[in-house]
Design a protein around this motif. Structure first.
Motif, mmCIF file in Angstrom:
data_model
loop_
_atom_site.group_PDB
_atom_site.id
_atom_site.type_symbol
_atom_site.label_atom_id
_atom_site.label_comp_id
_atom_site.label_asym_id
_atom_site.label_seq_id
_atom_site.Cartn_x
_atom_site.Cartn_y
_atom_site.Cartn_z
ATOM 1 N N UNK A 1 0.858 -1.075 0.092
ATOM 2 C CA UNK A 1 -0.102 0.207 -0.006
ATOM 3 C C UNK A 1 0.827 1.404 -0.183
ATOM 4 N N UNK A 2 1.919 1.205 0.719
ATOM 5 C CA UNK A 2 2.689 2.628 0.966
ATOM 6 C C UNK A 2 3.660 2.560 -0.316
ATOM 7 N N UNK A 3 3.900 1.536 -0.873
ATOM 8 C CA UNK A 3 4.703 1.794 -2.142
ATOM 9 C C UNK A 3 4.019 2.343 -3.369
ATOM 10 N N UNK A 4 2.850 2.103 -3.487
ATOM 11 C CA UNK A 4 1.767 2.489 -4.581
ATOM 12 C C UNK A 4 1.254 4.144 -4.023
ATOM 13 N N UNK A 5 1.200 4.347 -2.834
ATOM 14 C CA UNK A 5 0.761 5.552 -2.550
ATOM 15 C C UNK A 5 1.894 6.689 -2.874
ATOM 16 N N UNK A 6 3.253 6.156 -2.584
ATOM 17 C CA UNK A 6 4.435 6.671 -2.947
ATOM 18 C C UNK A 6 4.429 7.134 -4.480
ATOM 19 N N UNK A 7 3.939 5.924 -5.335
ATOM 20 C CA UNK A 7 3.973 6.116 -6.739
ATOM 21 C C UNK A 7 3.191 7.186 -7.187
ATOM 22 N N UNK A 8 1.922 7.336 -6.394
ATOM 23 C CA UNK A 8 1.073 8.078 -6.878
ATOM 24 C C UNK A 8 1.410 9.444 -6.462
ATOM 25 N N UNK A 9 1.947 9.792 -5.376
ATOM 26 C CA UNK A 9 2.339 11.294 -4.954
ATOM 27 C C UNK A 9 3.545 11.748 -5.614
ATOM 28 N N UNK A 10 4.421 10.831 -5.604
ATOM 29 C CA UNK A 10 5.824 11.387 -6.285
ATOM 30 C C UNK A 10 6.180 10.757 -7.650
ATOM 31 N N UNK A 11 5.551 9.930 -8.271
ATOM 32 C CA UNK A 11 5.768 9.417 -9.460
ATOM 33 C C UNK A 11 6.856 8.487 -9.584
ATOM 34 N N UNK A 12 7.236 7.833 -10.704
ATOM 35 C CA UNK A 12 8.283 6.671 -10.645
ATOM 36 C C UNK A 12 9.645 7.017 -10.644
#
Length: 655
Positions: free
Chosen positions: A109-120
């Motif tokens: 969950x946290x990994x995809x939250x970081x992907x959504x907020x900060x991008x890849x």
């Protein structure tokens, strides 16, 4: 190799040791008090560097650089407190491995939250004000910021040590580490104590991540890379020991620095690349320390946990209804390819589901009945896969023979690893299996001439007879069914009963003459052979194999499958493997943020079914099934008293 180069590399090691210690210190505190093996700790580290990047990028003029780093650490501490209150507090009474499953879902969950907020993309932060230059040491330039990091580690160690030894909060934390039951009996509110400790541990991880911003870019892969290193440091130093964690961080970091300094060395005409050892040196250290000192360098035996979950019920032989359902399922699976095209996606997916079920069942064999929690079961899956691929490519062995020999290769690995592993227990056993698996992965990843290195091996296809996907499907069904059936037969043999006796009561099993360690060692070998068969089937189904099949993520997938289905049921690993693999495939094809969705589903299942999906279904079935009438107890005759052991009945005395 020069003396000045050695000094600079050792200084680099000191800077890395400080960074490792900050993460490991928080993990050690959390485990010492809550007994949770927190897989999400690396995610807190990752969030720390991302939040620090945002604060320094947008509010550098108002907040300043250094306050931004401290504020990022505080924000991660608040996040840790929320995680503990909203999630972990609800599952403290669940089995400890289910708590690990919940923290793994939180990683997704946290990994995809970081992907959504900060991008890849990688995000590189600014240089630290006042520490942007370098200093000259023995004619070499050394970054000033690294000198600052060298000082941070001992300062944080001293501050946390004062907190734990000079304050009432620290006294409670140390008391809870030693005996939580006594702390609770004294009237201490354990719930808020756990929250405070979890928040402090998350804050330290966030601080470690924030301080790395001037040194390296923020990436989405930092969580899993960091958690592996942190586990090594905590286990080598000793669970719950902060000085031990700092000593272990120094040992591991300096050994890595020494390997980099040595580079390639010629020994008796043989070139040895010490720099390649950096991928495995930390796990080599952990394996050596655990074999030598099972509790770590400065650790002590942990007090038993109060919240160990419900006791495991004895395994029951399959009922007639269960056997009939299994037969119907087998017939349905056998007929499935006749209803679809030979190369359809459904056929490929069903093959993957069956292989996953066999892999999970082999892991359940040692986790449930044997009580051996392995974090490195992917080693045997990978050994079987690479064994089959190398036998076909290098030796020219036919596929049918390779499917017989490859499990023996995996069993040989389990023979060696299991001999060391069964001498430990609990988290230390799990970490030792992880160390062996990562060492195997590192060798495979770097042995280019033999294993293909990071590229792996390709062109591993089935023989002509099974080149048709439906034919290979039926072969997989037959071998998977035979493997699961054999493991079940072993569980209900005298060996299986002795294995469970050693799990339930080591002292009683030893007292009646059962060699528990030898039984567990044999169980490791059996599970390794079946896991190797799953790996060999996987290699031929995909036509190639890569080092990812031995990575820690594969072992974690196996753990998730077993725990999701239920550890206390025979059908649990099959149900969990099918559920997890199907969810992974379905969710990944439906959204870019499949990790968060998959993690959320796992969290929901953990909260709703703490005994696993199959365990929940079994509880419902037993609740609805009419209970058998209690047998009538024979009554002793009224004319005589019950006879004494070995004696005669005494006649009734009449008035």
């Amino acid at each position: 190799m020069s003396f000045s180069g050695l000094i600079v590399q050792l200084l680099n090691g000191l800077a890395s040791a400080s960074s490792l210690f900050l993460v490991a210190a928080g993990l050690s505190l959390i485990f010492g008090v809550t007994r949770i093996v927190n897989f999400a700790h690396g995610s807190f580290y990752m969030v720390g560097i991302y939040v620090a990047y945002t604060l320094t990028d947008r509010f550098a003029d108002t907040l300043g650089f250094w306050p931004s780093l401290l504020l990022a650490a505080v924000a991660v501490g608040v996040l840790g407190a929320l995680v503990e209150v909203l999630l972990l507090r609800r599952i403290y009474k669940a089995p400890e491995l289910f708590q690990l499953l919940a923290t793994f879902a939180l990683v997704l969950v946290i990994k995809d939250a970081a992907l959504w907020i900060w991008g890849p993309e990688e995000l590189l932060g600014p240089r630290a004000p006042g520490l942007r230059g370098s200093v000259e040491i023995l004619g070499r330039q050394f970054p000033s910021y690294d000198l600052f990091l060298i000082a941070v580690g001992p300062l944080v160690l001293g501050a946390v040590w004062l907190l734990l030894t000079r304050t009432r909060f620290g006294t409670l934390v140390r008391a809870a580490t030693q005996d939580r039951e006594m702390v609770s009996a004294l009237g201490v509110n354990q719930a808020w104590l756990f929250t405070a400790v979890f928040a402090l541990g998350a804050l330290l991880a966030g601080l470690g991540g924030a301080l790395q911003l001037p040194r390296e870019p923020a990436t989405l892969e930092m969580d899993m890379h960091t958690i592996g290193a942190a586990f090594v440091i905590v286990v080598v130093g000793g669970m719950g020991s902060l000085p031990g964690a700092y000593l272990a961080a120094l040992l591991v970091a300096e050994l890595k620095a020494l390997c980099i300094w040595l580079g390639v060395v010629d020994v008796f005409g043989l070139s040895i690349s010490f720099s390649k050892l950096t991928l495995m040196v930390d796990f080599l250290v952990m394996a050596a320390v655990l074999v030598w000192r099972p509790w770590g360098l400065l650790g002590k035996a942990q007090a038993p946990s109060r919240y160990v979950g419900m006791p495991e019920a004895p395994l029951r032989r399959p009922t007639t209804l269960y056997m009939a359902a299994a037969a119907v399922l087998a017939l349905a699976l056998a007929a499935a390819p006749l209803l679809m095209a030979a190369s359809s996606y459904t056929t490929v997916l069903l093959i993957d589901l069956m292989i996953a079920a066999l892999f999970a069942t082999s892991l359940h064999f040692i986790m449930g009945p044997a009580g051996l929690h392995s974090f490195g079961h992917a080693a045997y899956f990978g050994l079987g896969a690479y064994g089959a691929a190398l036998l076909v490519r290098s030796v020219g062995m036919p596929m049918e023979a390779a499917l017989v020999v490859a499990p023996l290769v995996a069993a040989a690995g389990a023979f060696v690893f299991g001999w060391f592993a069964v001498r430990l227990s609990g988290v230390y056993l799990a970490m030792l299996t992880l160390a062996f698996a990562q060492i195997t992965w590192a060798i495979t990843y770097q042995w280019d001439t033999f294993t293909g290195g990071s590229n792996g091996l390709t062109g591993v296809w089935p023989s002509e007879l099974f080149s048709d996907k439906r034919m290979y499907y039926w072969l997989t069904l037959a071998l998977v069914g035979a493997g699961i059936w054999w493991l079940r037969r072993v569980l209900f043999s005298p060996f299986g009963y002795a294995l469970r006796a050693g799990r339930d009561s080591l002292l009683r099993a030893d007292a009646i003459g059962i060699d528990v360690k030898r039984m567990q060692w044999v169980a490791f070998i059996i599970a390794g052979a079946v896991g190797g068969l799953a790996g060999a089937l996987f290699a031929f189904s995909k036509g190639s194999i890569s080092p990812e099949s031995l990575n820690v993520t594969k072992s974690v997938d196996g753990l998730v499958m077993v725990l999701l289905g239920g550890l206390q049921t025979l059908a649990g690993p099959v149900v969990g493997a099918v559920t997890f693999t199907w969810l992974h495939d379905t969710v990944a094809r439906s959204t870019d943020y499949w990790r968060a969705m998959l993690g959320g589903i796992i969290l929901l299942l953990v909260l709703l079914f703490p005994q696993g999906i199959a365990g929940f279904i079994r509880q419902l079935f037993e609740r609805w099934r009419p209970s058998d009438p209690a047998p009538q107890q024979p009554q002793a005759p009224r004319t005589a008293s019950a006879p004494l052991a070995g004696g005669k009945a005494t006649p009734e005395v009449r008035a």
